[in-house]
Scaffold this motif. Structure first.
Motif, PDB file in Angstrom:
ATOM      1  N   UNK A 100       1.005  -1.058   0.296  1.00  0.00           N
ATOM      2  CA  UNK A 100      -0.243   0.040  -0.252  1.00  0.00           C
ATOM      3  C   UNK A 100       0.597   1.189   0.008  1.00  0.00           C
ATOM      4  N   UNK A 101       0.807   2.085  -1.021  1.00  0.00           N
ATOM      5  CA  UNK A 101       0.855   3.373  -1.169  1.00  0.00           C
ATOM      6  C   UNK A 101       0.342   4.145   0.660  1.00  0.00           C
ATOM      7  N   UNK A 102       1.217   6.199   0.833  1.00  0.00           N
ATOM      8  CA  UNK A 102       0.173   6.340   2.002  1.00  0.00           C
ATOM      9  C   UNK A 102      -0.786   7.011   1.637  1.00  0.00           C
ATOM     10  N   UNK A 103      -0.620   7.385   0.430  1.00  0.00           N
ATOM     11  CA  UNK A 103      -2.071   8.030   0.062  1.00  0.00           C
ATOM     12  C   UNK A 103      -2.001   9.333  -0.530  1.00  0.00           C
ATOM     13  N   UNK A 104      -2.619   9.920  -1.214  1.00  0.00           N
ATOM     14  CA  UNK A 104      -2.386  11.425  -1.730  1.00  0.00           C
ATOM     15  C   UNK A 104      -4.293  11.729  -0.400  1.00  0.00           C
ATOM     16  N   UNK A 105      -4.278  13.101  -0.623  1.00  0.00           N
ATOM     17  CA  UNK A 105      -5.452  13.513   0.561  1.00  0.00           C
ATOM     18  C   UNK A 105      -5.393  14.782  -0.370  1.00  0.00           C
TER      19      UNK A 105
END
Lengths: 110, 112
Positions: A100-105
């Protein structure tokens, strides 16, 4: 170092504008790549899934691209809406596993 | 409605308490997962069950104990947790192991 890196970490755009989110990975071998959208207080919801042979896939105003040679993917959002405000998570599978990536908010403002 | 229901949605507990998180899926899936999601960090896979058998345990501390009584239900038993265990705990299910997952909306856990 995480094997799935997403950029930017956060992004603010005006309603109606387009934006592109990036996902770079070092995961190998490669089986598939998925983009998820996670609204605040909710669980992630799948947007797209791409295998090695696919280089683009659309889901409404969301278009994901994949370059398996450079190990890069992007998620393009067209004509953004307030409801697009969420975290977008890139997930890469080497096989019987998921990274998993940490995500973009993303925040879309009126 | 994602077909995966988690209860409770919020939980506050002391470090010496014992509590359980519940997950139920109505999709007829054969695999179920527990994840931990902390702020600004990638989802961490904790446990995977396929056909009610545990297939993965990613070095999770023993204060977290999963239970899968049948293919529709998954529990996470909590005991003597630490403040760093405060996070969103997500349950997911998929038709088979490692296929696209459907997530529940999570339990927000706070350890005092």
């Amino acid at each position: 170092k995480n094997q799935v890196e997403q950029s930017p970490q956060s992004l603010i755009i005006l309603e109606g504008k387009n934006c592109t989110l990036q996902c770079n990975y070092t995961v190998s071998p490669f089986s598939n790549l998925r983009w998820y959208k996670q609204d605040t207080g909710r669980g992630p919801v799948s947007l797209t899934i791409m295998t090695f042979s696919e280089n683009t896939k659309s889901n409404g105003r969301y278009t994901a691209t994949l370059d398996a040679d450079t190990k890069q993917s992007s998620l393009h959002i067209t004509a953004s809406q307030l409801s697009d405000s969420a975290s977008y998570i890139c997930v890469v599978s080497p096989g019987n596993d998921m990274r998993f990536g940490a995500g973009t908010r993303l925040t879309v403002k009126p | 409605e994602t077909g995966v229901t988690q209860t409770p949605r919020h939980l506050v507990m002391g470090m010496t308490n014992k509590k359980s998180l519940k997950c139920e899926q109505h999709l007829g899936h054969n695999a179920m997962y527990w994840y931990k999601q902390s702020a600004k960090k990638p989802l961490e896979l904790m446990f995977v069950y396929s056909l009610e058998e545990r297939v993965e345990n990613n070095s999770v501390p023993s204060r977290f104990s999963p239970e899968c009584p049948n293919s529709s239900h998954l529990f996470l038993h909590l005991h003597t947790l630490q403040p760093e265990d405060s996070a969103l705990y997500l349950c997911a299910s998929s038709q088979q192991f490692n296929q696209p997952q459907h997530f529940g909306d999570g339990t927000r856990l706070s350890i005092l």
